[in-house]
Design an enzyme around this catalytic site. Structure first.
Site, PDB file in Angstrom:
ATOM      1  N   LYS A  45     -13.503   0.749  -3.293  1.00 25.50           N
ATOM      2  CA  LYS A  45     -14.610   1.172  -2.515  1.00 25.50           C
ATOM      3  C   LYS A  45     -15.500   1.997  -3.237  1.00 25.50           C
ATOM      4  CE  LYS A  45     -11.801   1.374   1.667  1.00 25.50           C
ATOM      5  NZ  LYS A  45     -11.014   2.212   2.808  1.00 25.50           N
ATOM      6  N   GLU A  50       0.772  -1.216   0.122  1.00 25.27           N
ATOM      7  CA  GLU A  50       0.192  -0.083  -0.225  1.00 25.27           C
ATOM      8  C   GLU A  50       0.858   1.359   0.151  1.00 25.27           C
ATOM      9  OE1 GLU A  50      -4.301  -0.868   1.785  1.00 25.27           O
ATOM     10  OE2 GLU A  50      -3.217   0.102   3.079  1.00 25.27           O
ATOM     11  N   HIS A 106       9.745 -26.899  -0.890  1.00 27.28           N
ATOM     12  CA  HIS A 106       9.131 -27.747  -1.874  1.00 27.28           C
ATOM     13  C   HIS A 106       7.931 -27.290  -2.885  1.00 27.28           C
ATOM     14  CE1 HIS A 106      11.374 -30.823   0.472  1.00 27.28           C
ATOM     15  NE2 HIS A 106      11.347 -30.069   1.331  1.00 27.28           N
TER      16      HIS A 106
END
Length: 435
Positions: free
Chosen positions: A414, A279, A300
């Site tokens: 938003k 951010e 792995h």
């Protein structure tokens, strides 16, 4: 107490006159609070400016929660929850909880099944709720608080007001107004500290105190970091060194940073680190993409890509010198599992050897390496580490000519939510903007 930083390249060669000038400029702008985003530099002096009375109030509230409840629900998203989660996970044991109160997080996702099952689980518990939001209008925690506030009021009646705690802005916001109306206990998120830099405020301190950890030691660790990393020293300040190395690697064609660790309890510290750097830096088409791996598990799986995939990755390993508990191999007569060669080797020592082996292999495969080492995991060292990363992140973003303290991309999604759901205030504001 100090963080040790090692780099696989030649750091001295990175210190050009241009870098010296940029770092000096950034240091001056931060010290004088005159740079881009300066209104959100309150975290820089926070470890020294927080009052003992504030810490005492947080501890007294935590003690009261422990007296009346055995579950604390912390509602928040982003910086309003991930720092608390990171500290609690780093300090706790894996299988036994010594916490006087169970701490459960909500509001960091929207999931009806999760909330419904949570409220059913709470029926047999005594509950306190701490909702964390600067504005009170962030959609995900607001939704969670809507349902949990109704739950608390239906269950406890008037007593619910003494079981709901609000951590929000001091002067404005929906949540502040509601807290005043209902008489909820309030803690302040300082106006000059953004969410992802708020871990050392009441946002993180209250849940930590409820869990029984020493918030004074956490702040003491951050104080020592503030003193150490405020120095303008490109050769000895690891926060500046980390930022300079990151910028060099980014400019050299490595736009992805992987934070690795062998300590499973640091998984959420990695998550907090990802939010902090993503951010803060990911703007204007710029920024290093932060991701993380947990070793040996990911050696792995993702380890294959790190070793042989595209050469776009550099790796930073977070190492711990000492662990509180460990196991040591003892050879057996039959050696049926063929592990006698590990005689007298502890598992912590094994992981350190595994780190050296993986680091060497990745380096030989063309992956630049950084190692950040702290002595141990406790409140003091954790506070120091969090502050180190925040200071390094600010320098890193400024080196990219980025404001470290806004998040315009987050705001965009938003606005789209409000548009799709036809939120009245959104429609009204958009109409005004088109006129």
């Amino acid at each position: 107490m100090k963080i040790s930083l090692q780099y696989s390249g030649n750091y001295s060669k990175l210190l050009s006159s241009e870098i010296h000038h940029k770092i000096q400029t950034i240091h001056h702008l931060m010290a004088t609070r005159s740079g881009t985003g300066a209104d959100y530099l309150g975290w820089v002096d926070w470890p020294h400016s927080i009052h003992l009375e504030s810490l005492r109030e947080i501890q007294e509230t935590a003690d009261k929660i422990c007296e009346q409840s055995n579950v604390l629900i912390v509602i928040g998203i982003g910086g309003s929850y991930i720092g608390s989660k990171a500290m609690l996970e780093a300090l706790s044991t894996n299988f036994e909880s010594s916490h006087p109160v169970e701490i459960i997080f909500a509001g960091h996702l929207v999931n009806g099944s999760y909330l419904k099952r949570l409220m059913h689980y709470l029926d047999s518990k005594e509950v306190t709720v701490n909702v964390v939001s600067k504005s009170g209008t962030t959609t995900e925690p607001a939704i969670a608080f809507h349902f949990l506030r109704n739950y608390m009021e239906n269950r406890y009646g008037e007593e619910a007001s003494s079981r709901i705690i609000v951590t929000t802005d001091e002067n404005e916001g929906t949540l502040r107004s509601l807290a005043i109306e209902k008489g909820y206990k309030r803690f302040v998120i300082p106006h000059n500290i953004g969410g992802r830099y708020s871990v050392l405020t009441a946002v993180g301190l209250l849940p930590l105190a409820v869990a029984g950890y020493d918030i004074h030691q956490l702040i003491n660790g951050a104080k020592s970091a503030a003193e150490e990393y405020s120095k303008l020293d490109l050769e000895k300040n690891p926060a500046i060194q980390y930022a300079v190395i990151r910028k060099h690697l980014y400019d050299s064609g490595y736009p992805v940073e992987i934070l690795s660790t062998f300590e499973s309890q640091l998984k959420y510290v990695q998550e907090w680190w990802k939010q902090l750097f993503a951010e803060s830096e990911g703007k204007a088409g710029k920024g290093i993409f932060p991701t993380s791996v947990l070793y040996s598990t990911d050696l792995h799986s993702l380890g294959q890509y790190i070793q042989d995939g595209q050469r776009i990755v550099f790796e930073t390993c977070l190492l711990i010198e000492k662990v509180q508990e460990d196991l040591t191999f003892v050879e057996t007569k039959q050696n049926m599992d063929q592990l006698n060669y590990l005689n007298e080797v502890s598992l912590h020592e094994f992981n350190h050897i595994c780190y050296k082996a993986a680091s060497l292999a990745h380096l030989q495969g063309g992956v630049p390496q950084i190692a950040i080492t702290i002595e141990q995991i406790d409140e003091e060292h954790l506070g120091h580490l969090f502050y180190f990363f925040m200071m390094a992140c600010a320098y890193s973003a400024y080196l990219l000519d980025i404001n470290p303290f806004d998040q315009p991309g987050v705001e965009e999604y938003k606005m789209n939510i409000f548009k799709f759901l036809k939120k009245p205030a959104y429609s009204y504001n958009r109409q005004l903007q088109t006129k």
